[in-house]
Design a protein around this motif. Structure first.
Motif, PDB file in Angstrom:
ATOM      1  N   GLY B  41       0.819  -1.197   0.000  1.00 58.53           N
ATOM      2  CA  GLY B  41       0.000   0.000   0.000  1.00 58.53           C
ATOM      3  C   GLY B  41       0.851   1.244   0.000  1.00 58.53           C
ATOM      4  N   LEU B  47      -4.638   2.541   6.417  1.00 58.97           N
ATOM      5  CA  LEU B  47      -5.665   3.033   5.511  1.00 58.97           C
ATOM      6  C   LEU B  47      -6.846   3.536   6.334  1.00 58.97           C
ATOM      7  N   LEU B 312      -6.861  -3.496   1.903  1.00 59.97           N
ATOM      8  CA  LEU B 312      -6.322  -3.473   0.546  1.00 59.97           C
ATOM      9  C   LEU B 312      -6.408  -4.842  -0.116  1.00 59.97           C
TER      10      LEU B 312
ATOM     11  N   ARG C 217      -3.880   0.218  -5.008  1.00 57.71           N
ATOM     12  CA  ARG C 217      -3.443  -0.094  -3.651  1.00 57.71           C
ATOM     13  C   ARG C 217      -2.218   0.694  -3.241  1.00 57.71           C
ATOM     14  N   ASN C 220      -3.257   3.555  -1.307  1.00 58.55           N
ATOM     15  CA  ASN C 220      -4.139   3.214  -0.186  1.00 58.55           C
ATOM     16  C   ASN C 220      -5.611   3.397  -0.554  1.00 58.55           C
ATOM     17  N   PRO C 222      -8.726   1.317  -1.342  1.00 64.78           N
ATOM     18  CA  PRO C 222      -9.107  -0.089  -1.250  1.00 64.78           C
ATOM     19  C   PRO C 222      -9.817  -0.559  -2.511  1.00 64.78           C
TER      20      PRO C 222
END
Ligand SMILES: Nc1nc2c(c(=O)[nH]1)N[C@H]1C(S)=C(S)[C@@H](COP(=O)(O)OP(=O)(O)OC[C@H]3O[C@@H](n4cnc5c(=O)[nH]c(N)nc54)[C@H](O)[C@@H]3O)O[C@H]1N2
Ligand SMILES: Nc1nc2c(c(=O)[nH]1)N[C@H]1C(S)=C(S)[C@@H](COP(=O)(O)OP(=O)(O)OC[C@H]3O[C@@H](n4cnc5c(=O)[nH]c(N)nc54)[C@H](O)[C@@H]3O)O[C@H]1N2
Ligand code: SF4
Ligand code: SF4
Ligand code: SF4
Ligand code: SF4
Ligand code: SF4
Ligand SMILES: [Mo]
Lengths: 829, 315, 265
Positions: B41, B47, B312, C217, C220, C222
């Motif tokens: 990520g 996140l 993710l 990704r 960040n 999703p």
């Protein structure tokens, strides 16, 4: 900007940022335009998006600009002339130059004197070098048959003058009838001399000196040169990544030569975009804060035997017989009238005698060293933060302690205002005056493309803060009130200082000028008999009936009607060159200004940078002098021969053509001219408190370069104090490559110490591949990059990067070398 | 505006005093930089936002759960004709729980004075809203039950019906109190909670029952139904522990909580069926387990939010 | 009122952070700490209660000769992140006070005078956007410049963006524009360009779309964000089971044990 001034005639960007959108390729070098000119950068993106223009960025670091470019070539800091020289060589060798443009519009065909000797034959020096005086005599650089105009030193070559007077250039010699060979075959014609001069600058040499692989260079050279010609144009953008070198002016010269050869000047999507710094830094050279020029690039008179004399002598020395500078007399007389009003009469030479004279090197660093030696009593610092922003900060701060008094006018309490807190032994009395910021007062900015924009006052200044204008007006009044009968106060007594308080409008009107009988339209109406006055002739026209800097009604391709660009609202300079000699556009795609036979005048999308009614086939009237003497196909109207100068016969102190020299501190030998390591004409100003590393020096094995971050502004006084900005880059860091990090045993985020021959500072290590190590002359060269925005005051603080730098002077503009020096890096234990 | 200026002033003062602003200089891990990419990520940075709740909330989960289960036990006891003191104590525990719960919940609000905004609207889709209304109802009803009880005892007013009806209502909302907190955690974006959404409400219900019966036992009530209930709950916890472990959630606190709520009290109750001390120990273990369980789950949520791999889809 | 939206085009973003600063300036957002991260040029790191725009610096090792715009070389991709103003917004669904509402512009707006700082929206946002400000106690996030939109002005961040990276306008038009832009980029050889807008999940599309290069990704973002409310049926079923077990369990336990021996000792 003498690099542009000598080549084209005016020391300003030749184009407007909006016009970059019309380019077919853009070379950005010596600037991180996306970071430091983000608003202007939108037109670079527009060029990329709309017409697929290729964006090339040449920079030691991969930065935000590289991220938007199609090509990024990392080079070793301080090797730009080799790159550009090789571009010139590539252009000539591969026949990419624009013949139909070059022959009529440049001095390529002009034949040079027999006694000129090039760097090739003198081990890196041009003929005329005086090792005693450490300066050049430009006699041998003159055109064949042209005589030096006056006896003695030519104006631009005087040791006391900077180069800013030369932003206009061209007064150095009689160029009425230069000998030419339009076939360009004569071995001593500029074209042939230049071809030989740049022959050494090969792709191989680029690889050797810059660290750019030869095939990469060729790829990019091909793209850039192919994007030029009748149908295409390419632009170059630069800023202080080029200027802040001991060879800065010559680097810009190299770019100017390249653009002339490719026919990219005066045409849409072409040109050289000199990206200037502070909001009105262009304005502060037009109406200068510089020591060697008067408003409108009129040279400052000298105080020495050979230049002393009356107004007539000054005019004789500085006026050109042909070209626009023929009008110098009108401009200086009108300026004197603006200064001294009724006190300026024909009988007293309009008060010429009252003007200050240059008695020596009064350049910035010159007086700063004088200060360090105790020769200065007091200093006004207004809108500057030298304790952080100027090189060798330690020395500068020490120098401040030698003053009796210091006045600082600023928005915030800068490090310059609080320097005494950290100095032992300081008797300097410091006065701090709060200043009104740009939103708290009205007035104009002159932006990077010579455009004046008026801004209204948005809010009242807080507390006792006040504008520069009201401060200066009052200071002037107080000084006048204290003027004695002594002779030395005569200028003060004579000064017409009839300003009402804090009214910028009256100042703009004074700058625009007037005649005894009333209003004038523009500088074309100025006279040399004292019947007109004008504060800065190039701006004259801005108040023709109304305040044009205030206009916000853009129309057409170039946004005329929004602000006012000097001269006469021309947005692209030398735009006569956008048409062929016969007055027709070079191509439909690239037309800008052309001859309209029906109307009998020049017309098009921009205001012609040319006498409107002068026919393209006009042969020039020698008997009239000035602009009338120039031909109808002479676009560079400031020059006495009306053409762009590939060769600068006089006015540059370090040579008629650019030549590569290593930075003042470098660990590599000069591969181009092994016998001449650094620019011979530059001034190192070496002394114990301004020491240098030797070249090479094992103590300082790495290259150090400094730069800006979008998030901060220069010395940080305006950004470290604002939370919105300070939080975005809260700490000083040094960018180093993973390879160097490994070599010195440093991890990302470690505190490291960076040292130079002057000082040592601390910063966080930002280990990144964006700062690559390079292969240069068989060695691995590591570069260290430091943003220079940190100091001791504000919300976020850090060490002063400028403590690492040396004070030094590039010979023409006397700028320091901030972009290439040597340093050491180690971990803080 | 004010907050900004004050903070700035504070920072300026600090800068002036010390020449530096402290709140800076974190150390980045690893050199060179971890590259952002499909593998980790954006530089491995979280996140999701971790829950902002402090200790009051898990404590409230515990207290509210125990109180809710207690209200249910009161009804069951009453229906079965058990001793009146047991019913009364159970009702009192429920009411006391409700009384403690409210300030706990309020004090965790960023703006406690605005607690009543919770009752501005009723949003069935918001477990927090459902929970707030449940607590309100629970508080009122348990209060009413105890009040009616007391009045009846002191004044002989015919309030049995009132207290019983209120008691029944309290039990109904008590069921909500014991379970909704599982919904509250489960129906969120926090991976470990969401993954265990099927289990959390039951888990919390079991844990509530265990603590309620343990509390009553510790008050000296010896009704055999209490250890039986507690053992049943402990047995479920043993099962739940396995499920949680299987879903990959590991934390020392959660392990400790599982042990304390499942195997330990179960073993103590089965093996030491005759021993008073064993029963006491079992009750204490259940209580501690139940308490730690709530803390552990909130904590696990915080940890889970820090790991970007689940949202993710990298795990 | 038409539904408005953002299309943030990373291929045009120069990472200048003018959007971040303009947002703070207009909305008077306090500082978010003076922390140096060491991660590229990003010291903001995430969206939060005091960072409503956040410019990401997605960085890979640069290679000589290739600028970031070269196909296949998104070496330093900047992307300005913001609240997604979800079609089905987790935060809005979760808010117990009704503080979070959907405006006439289709945006998701936190009414600062209603929020009591319960913090439930924080765990309900699948994008990790909204957060509680510790000193103030309330939850904050991008307002989509509701006040400006009301006055017919575009949001401050879009206004400040020098390169047109932040486009503001009618949501449907922006969606189409985004799709066209992707095609255009693909034609230019940037086949890693895509439009991030999860329409096929329970989030039901977002009103702040992102045009990105490479894997979402790395930003960040999703790949399959879900609104937590989709879990409600399962959660309440489990709660029902739990409650039923409690009822049955306790009744049964007491029934089994009769009324016997329950007196306090
Ligand atoms: N945000 C922001 N904008 C600004 C400023 C600011 O402080 N902040 N300052 C304003 C001012 S005063 C100015 S003068 C301008 C300056 O604008 P720029 O010239 O763009 O500023 P710098 O970042 O100092 O330097 C530009 C680039 O030169 C590179 N460089 C260093 N050495 C060399 C070299 O030897 N050769 C080449 N080719 N490149 C080199 C650096 O890596 C850097 O990327 O920006 C103006 N704009
Ligand atoms: N190492 C290194 N050093 C450099 C450079 C580099 O690239 N590397 N770049 C150089 C360059 S290009 C520049 S331009 C200089 C800049 O260096 P400085 O000019 O010394 O730095 P600034 O921070 O721009 O200082 C401007 C000051 O003016 C104040 N100010 C702003 N508006 C007003 C106003 O209206 N009135 C008054 N009275 N004050 C005002 C600000 O608060 C600030 O303190 O730094 C130079 N130094
Ligand atoms: S700060 Fe001012 S001059 Fe610099 S890019 Fe922004 S708008 Fe232009
Ligand atoms: S991104 Fe998060 S905060 Fe924004 S609307 Fe969606 S759920 Fe709410
Ligand atoms: S913190 Fe405020 S906005 Fe968020 S859910 Fe609670 S009341 Fe609503
Ligand atoms: S829309 Fe307004 S509140 Fe939202 S990020 Fe942009 S400027 Fe900030
Ligand atoms: S203002 Fe525009 S270009 Fe600058 S960082 Fe934000 S989105 Fe990117
Ligand atoms: Mo500058």
């Amino acid at each position: 900007m003498p690099g542009l001034g000598t080549t084209f005639g005016r020391g300003g960007a030749t184009t407007a940022q909006q016009d970059l959108a019309n380019a077919d390729a853009i070379l950005i070098m010596g600037s991180s335009m996306a970071e430091n000119h983000p608003v202007g950068f939108q037109w670079v993106i527009e060029a990329r998006e709309k017409s697929g223009a290729k964006i090339i960025h040449v920079d030691p670091r991969f930065n935000r600009t590289s991220a938007m470019a199609d090509y990024w070539l990392p080079l070793r800091a301080g090797s730009d002339i080799v790159f550009l020289g090789a571009m010139i060589n590539y252009t000539l060798a591969n026949d990419r130059w624009f013949r139909d443009y070059v022959i009529p519009y440049t001095n390529a065909s002009t034949i040079l004197r027999e006694d000129f000797v090039d760097t090739e034959d003198l081990g890196g020096l041009f003929s005329g070098w005086d090792p005693e005086k450490k300066q050049y005599d430009s006699e041998t650089w003159l055109y064949d048959g042209a005589s030096a105009k006056s006896e003695g030193t030519q104006p631009g070559m005087h040791e006391n003058s900077g180069g800013h007077g030369k932003d206009r250039s061209g007064e150095a010699q009689n160029l009425d009838h230069p000998r030419r060979d339009e076939t360009l075959q004569h071995p001593r014609c500029v074209f042939q001399v230049m071809k030989r001069h740049f022959a050494r600058y090969t792709p191989r040499m680029v690889e050797e000196v810059c660290g750019i692989p030869a095939e990469r260079f060729i790829e990019v050279a091909d793209i850039f040169t192919a994007a030029s010609g009748r149908e295409k144009t390419a632009a170059i953008c630069y800023a202080v990544g080029w200027t802040q070198h001991s060879t800065g002016v010559q680097t810009i010269r190299a770019a100017a030569i390249l653009q002339l050869l490719l026919g990219n000047i005066g045409r849409p999507g072409g040109g050289i975009m000199a990206l200037r710094g502070h909001a009105s830094i262009q304005g502060s050279t037009d109406i200068p804060t510089l020591y060697d020029i008067l408003p409108g690039y009129l040279p400052m008179p000298m105080h020495d035997a050979e230049s002393a004399g009356d107004l007539a002598a000054y005019i004789k020395k500085n006026r050109s017989p042909k070209g626009w500078w023929y009008n110098l007399d009108k401009y200086i007389v009108s300026l004197l009238k603006a200064y001294y009003g009724d006190a300026a009469t024909p009988e007293n030479d309009f008060g010429f005698e009252w003007l200050p004279r240059l008695t020596g090197d009064h350049s910035y660093f010159g007086y700063w060293l004088d200060m360090a030696d105790g020769a200065l009593e007091g200093l006004f610092v207004m809108g500057q933060n030298p304790a952080v922003g100027s090189p060798n900060g330690k020395l500068e701060r020490k120098a401040l302690t030698k003053l009796k008094w210091l006045v600082v006018r600023d928005l915030v309490e800068t490090e310059t205002a609080t320097f005494w807190k950290k100095e032992e032994d300081c008797d300097t009395e410091v006065f701090f005056f709060p200043a009104a910021s740009h939103v708290e007062k009205a007035g104009t900015f002159t932006n990077t493309q010579r455009m004046l924009q008026w801004r209204e006052q948005a809010v009242e200044p807080p507390g006792e803060a006040r504008s520069e204008l009201s401060f200066m007006i009052e200071l002037g009044k107080m000084m006048k009130a204290r003027a004695t009968e002594l002779n030395r106060d005569a200028p003060l007594r004579a000064l017409a200082w009839d300003y009402a308080d804090d009214d910028a409008d009256q100042v703009l009107r004074e700058i625009h000028g007037k005649s005894r009988d009333g209003a004038i339209k523009h500088f074309g109406e100025l006279k040399n008999d004292g019947s007109t006055s004008c504060g800065c002739w190039i701006y004259s026209g801005v108040y023709d009936g109304e305040n044009k800097a205030l206009k916000r009604e853009p129309r057409g391709r170039y946004g005329h009607g929004w602000g006012y660009a000097w001269p006469l609202d021309r947005r692209i300079l030398y735009n006569r060159a956008s048409a062929a000699p016969d007055g027709t556009p070079w191509s439909e795609r690239k037309k800008l200004v052309w001859w309209d036979e029906a109307k009998g005048e020049w017309g098009g999308d921009d205001i012609p940078d040319f006498t409107r009614g002068k026919r393209p086939d006009f042969a020039g009237d020698e008997s009239r002098g000035g602009d009338e003497a120039l031909r109808g196909d002479a676009p560079f109207i400031m020059h006495p021969d009306g053409v762009g100068w590939l060769w600068v016969a006089s006015g540059l102190k370090d040579g008629p053509l650019p030549s590569h020299y290593e930075p003042l501190e470098s660990n590599l030998p000069n591969a181009v001219h092994p016998r001449q390591q650094s620019n011979p004409a530059s001034n190192r100003m070496e002394r114990p408190d301004n020491a240098y590393a030797s070249s090479p020096d094992a103590r300082f094995p790495y290259v150090l370069t400094t730069y800006r971050l979008t998030e901060h502004h220069t010395s940080g006084a305006m950004s470290r104090t604002l939370s919105h900005l300070a939080e975005l880059q809260p700490e000083l860091f040094a960018e180093i490559s993973p390879e160097l990090a490994k070599e010195v045993g440093v991890a990302n985020g470690d505190v490291i110490k960076i040292s130079s021959a002057r000082a040592e500072i601390e910063a966080r290590a930002l280990v990144t591949g964006r700062m690559p190590s390079l292969d240069v002359q068989g060695r691995r060269v590591h570069q260290v990059g430091l943003p220079y925005h940190f100091g001791g005051n504000g919300l976020v603080t850090g060490d002063v990067v400028n403590d690492l730098l040396a004070i030094s002077e590039e010979p023409n503009v006397r700028i320091m070398e901030a972009k290439a020096l040597t340093c050491d890096v180690r971990r803080k234990c | 505006m004010k907050a900004t200026e004050e903070r700035l002033d504070e920072l300026r003062r600090q800068a002036e005093r010390t020449g530096r602003v402290d709140a800076k200089g974190i150390r980045a891990a690893g050199a060179p930089l971890p590259e952002p990419g499909a593998e980790h990520g954006y530089y491995g940075l979280p996140l999701l936002k971790p829950p902002v709740w402090t200790w009051e909330i898990p404590l409230y989960f515990f207290v509210g759960g125990a109180a809710g289960a207690s209200a249910m036990i009161a009804v069951a006891a009453q229906v079965s004709g058990a001793d009146e003191t047991l019913v009364r104590d159970a009702r009192r525990i429920a009411a006391l729980g409700a009384v403690i719960s409210t300030p706990l919940l309020i004090s965790d609000l960023g703006r406690p004075e605005r607690f009543l905004n919770m009752l501005r609207v009723f949003k069935p889709r918001s477990p927090m809203s459902v929970g707030a209304w449940t607590l309100a109802a629970f508080g009122t009803l348990t209060g009413a039950t105890v009040l009616a009880d007391e009045l009846q005892r002191r004044t002989d007013l015919p309030l049995t019906f009132v207290s019983n009806a209120a008691g029944a209502g309290a039990a109904l909302s008590g069921l909500g109190m014991a379970t909704y907190t599982g919904v509250l955690l489960g129906a969120t974006a926090i991976p470990v909670w969401a993954e265990n959404v099927n289990m959390l409400p039951i888990h919390f219900a079991a844990s509530a029952v265990a603590s309620a019966s343990s509390l009553l036992e510790l008050c000296g009530h010896q009704h055999r139904a209490l250890p039986l209930l507690a053992s049943g709950a402990a047995a479920y916890e043993v099962y739940a522990t396995r499920e949680v472990a299987r879903s990959g959630v590991t934390s020392t606190a959660l392990k400790a909580a599982s042990l304390l709520s499942g195997p330990i009290p179960l073993a103590l109750r089965l093996l030491g069926i005759r021993s008073k001390r064993a029963r006491r120990a079992a009750a204490l273990a259940s209580l501690a387990g139940s308490l730690i369980t709530r803390f552990a789950w909130v904590e696990a949520g915080k940890v889970s939010a820090r790991d970007p791999r689940v949202p993710l889809g990298l795990m | 009122m038409t539904t408005t939206g953002f299309l943030t085009d990373s291929t045009l973003c120069i990472g200048c952070k003018a959007c971040e600063v303009a947002c703070k300036e207009w909305n008077d957002v306090p500082d978010d700490g003076f922390l140096w991260s060491g991660l590229s040029y990003d010291n903001t790191l995430t969206l939060g209660a005091s960072s409503w725009r956040h410019v990401k610096f997605v960085e890979h090792q640069p290679r000589t000769g290739c600028g970031g715009n070269a196909p296949g070389h998104s070496t330093w991709q900047f992307s300005s992140d913001v609240c997604k103003h979800c079609g089905n917004a987790g935060c809005l669904e979760a808010c117990p006070t009704g503080s979070i509402v959907r405006t006439e512009f289709g945006s998701v707006y936190v009414q600062p005078d209603v929020c009591n700082g319960c913090g439930y929206c924080v765990v309900a946002c699948p994008f990790g956007v909204i957060d509680r400000r510790p000193d103030d106690g309330r939850a904050f996030k991008c307002t989509f410049c509701y006040d400006r939109q009301k006055a017919g002005m575009e949001p401050a961040c879009a206004k400040a963006c020098p390169t047109g990276s932040i486009l503001f306008g009618d949501l449907d038009k922006l969606q189409r524009r985004g799709e066209e832009r992707v095609e255009q980029l693909h034609a230019a050889g940037m086949d890693d360009a895509s439009l991030y807008n999860p329409t096929d999940t329970s989030v039901g599309g977002i009103h702040a779309m992102f045009l990105i290069r490479g894997d979402s990704r790395a930003y960040n973002l999703p790949p399959k964000p879900e609104v937590p409310t989709t879990l409600l049926p399962r959660a309440w079923t489990a709660a029902g089971i739990g409650a039923a077990a409690m009822v049955i369990g306790s009744l049964a336990a007491f029934a089994m044990c009769g009324s016997g021996r329950s007196a306090k000792r």
